[in-house]
Design an enzyme around this catalytic site. Sequence first.
Site, PDB file in Angstrom:
ATOM      1  N   GLN A  99      30.632  43.676  31.277  1.00 43.21           N
ATOM      2  CA  GLN A  99      31.114  44.745  31.880  1.00 43.21           C
ATOM      3  C   GLN A  99      32.255  44.535  32.828  1.00 43.21           C
ATOM      4  O   GLN A  99      32.803  45.521  33.482  1.00 43.21           O
ATOM      5  CB  GLN A  99      29.751  45.368  32.513  1.00 43.21           C
ATOM      6  CG  GLN A  99      28.679  45.862  31.651  1.00 43.21           C
ATOM      7  CD  GLN A  99      27.388  46.338  32.588  1.00 43.21           C
ATOM      8  OE1 GLN A  99      26.715  45.525  32.537  1.00 43.21           O
ATOM      9  NE2 GLN A  99      27.420  47.465  32.873  1.00 43.21           N
ATOM     10  N   VAL A 101      35.682  43.162  34.452  1.00 46.63           N
ATOM     11  CA  VAL A 101      37.229  43.479  34.175  1.00 46.63           C
ATOM     12  C   VAL A 101      37.807  42.125  34.834  1.00 46.63           C
ATOM     13  O   VAL A 101      39.121  42.277  34.695  1.00 46.63           O
ATOM     14  CB  VAL A 101      37.754  44.777  34.674  1.00 46.63           C
ATOM     15  CG1 VAL A 101      37.063  45.956  33.815  1.00 46.63           C
ATOM     16  CG2 VAL A 101      37.853  44.825  36.109  1.00 46.63           C
ATOM     17  N   ASP A 102      37.045  40.953  35.453  1.00 45.59           N
ATOM     18  CA  ASP A 102      37.881  39.907  35.878  1.00 45.59           C
ATOM     19  C   ASP A 102      38.385  38.824  35.277  1.00 45.59           C
ATOM     20  O   ASP A 102      39.128  38.111  35.600  1.00 45.59           O
ATOM     21  CB  ASP A 102      37.067  39.618  37.176  1.00 45.59           C
ATOM     22  CG  ASP A 102      35.618  39.221  36.683  1.00 45.59           C
ATOM     23  OD1 ASP A 102      35.620  38.414  35.493  1.00 45.59           O
ATOM     24  OD2 ASP A 102      34.675  39.379  37.415  1.00 45.59           O
ATOM     25  N   HIS A 117      34.694  46.733  29.333  1.00 41.59           N
ATOM     26  CA  HIS A 117      35.509  47.684  30.208  1.00 41.59           C
ATOM     27  C   HIS A 117      36.671  47.550  30.619  1.00 41.59           C
ATOM     28  O   HIS A 117      37.485  47.785  31.260  1.00 41.59           O
ATOM     29  CB  HIS A 117      34.620  47.963  31.589  1.00 41.59           C
ATOM     30  CG  HIS A 117      33.436  48.572  31.812  1.00 41.59           C
ATOM     31  ND1 HIS A 117      32.236  48.635  32.489  1.00 41.59           N
ATOM     32  CD2 HIS A 117      32.932  49.599  30.719  1.00 41.59           C
ATOM     33  CE1 HIS A 117      31.337  49.187  32.154  1.00 41.59           C
ATOM     34  NE2 HIS A 117      31.564  50.001  31.129  1.00 41.59           N
ATOM     35  N   CYS A 125      50.658  50.246  28.382  1.00 41.69           N
ATOM     36  CA  CYS A 125      51.280  51.615  28.474  1.00 41.69           C
ATOM     37  C   CYS A 125      49.962  52.593  28.659  1.00 41.69           C
ATOM     38  O   CYS A 125      49.226  52.581  27.768  1.00 41.69           O
ATOM     39  CB  CYS A 125      52.008  51.788  27.293  1.00 41.69           C
ATOM     40  SG  CYS A 125      52.908  53.163  27.303  1.00 41.69           S
ATOM     41  N   CYS A 130      51.816  54.813  21.927  1.00 37.93           N
ATOM     42  CA  CYS A 130      52.775  53.883  22.004  1.00 37.93           C
ATOM     43  C   CYS A 130      52.492  52.444  21.539  1.00 37.93           C
ATOM     44  O   CYS A 130      51.605  51.996  21.640  1.00 37.93           O
ATOM     45  CB  CYS A 130      53.319  53.688  23.674  1.00 37.93           C
ATOM     46  SG  CYS A 130      54.753  52.428  23.833  1.00 37.93           S
ATOM     47  N   GLY A 188      22.966  39.516  36.001  1.00 36.85           N
ATOM     48  CA  GLY A 188      23.758  40.141  36.976  1.00 36.85           C
ATOM     49  C   GLY A 188      24.039  41.580  36.936  1.00 36.85           C
ATOM     50  O   GLY A 188      25.040  42.312  37.409  1.00 36.85           O
ATOM     51  N   THR A 189      22.918  42.463  36.418  1.00 33.87           N
ATOM     52  CA  THR A 189      23.101  43.632  35.936  1.00 33.87           C
ATOM     53  C   THR A 189      21.590  44.179  36.137  1.00 33.87           C
ATOM     54  O   THR A 189      20.693  43.413  35.874  1.00 33.87           O
ATOM     55  CB  THR A 189      23.517  44.155  34.803  1.00 33.87           C
ATOM     56  OG1 THR A 189      23.332  45.439  34.327  1.00 33.87           O
ATOM     57  CG2 THR A 189      22.918  43.461  33.637  1.00 33.87           C
TER      58      THR A 189
END
Length: 246
Positions: A99, A101-102, A117, A125, A130, A188-189
């Site tokens: 989960q 985004v790093d 995520h 874009c 596009c 970690g959740t």
Amino acid sequence: MRGKIDWQNYRSIVVLTGAGISAGSGLPTFRGPGGLWSDAKILEFGTVDALRERPFEVWRFFAPLREKLKSVQPNPGHLALATLEADLQPEQGFTLITQNVDGLHQRAGSKNVIEYHGGIYRTRCSNRSCFFEPFEDFDAHLEEPQVCPFCGDPLRFDIVLFGELIPMDAQRLAKQAIRKCDLFLAVGTSGTVFPAADFVVTARSHGAHTILINLEEGQSNVTSFNEVYFGPAETLLPELLAGKTD
Ligand SMILES: [Zn+2]
């Protein structure tokens, strides 16, 4: 030393990671105590409506997290999962759903990663029709709005905002992996909220053994898991997953 999780005996392993695994790298969580942003700010800027109405404000809101990535490294928790994947036999399946985004799992060496995520280290874009491909970019570009060289629409971070759907590919691949796994690890959740809460139920209903590794017992969904371990992921994972040598 042999770890406490006998991963050698499973044919298909799925690991789900949340913000708790990156906390040990010094990366603040998105929200909650000590998080980068308050819930109110997240709800103000982290939405698809805000992106449409004021894209550069949304860009500047998320930019500190991208900026922060320049100074953080994968921790022993990330590395233990990458080592696990590398040590498996060819016939053993492995899927890491994150989960976060790093991008720290990939930097640690994990290969089969599903980013549920998206990734804040990619730019894309904002115009869905596009053809401009998302690209890796670690610069925060705070000085001026970035625009698409193809269509001229604003560029955006490649992350899932509130009001947006989880990417279809990520959903499909995650579902497939969870249905056929025989070991499911949530790290970690808390396991109480989407998607972890759904994943563990699905995994169990398909016969998987389920393990939760989380910092604190409070808020953790203890009852849905066969085994639970409490403590920092960067300490617990290397111990629990320790390698082949006795
Ligand atoms: Zn474009």
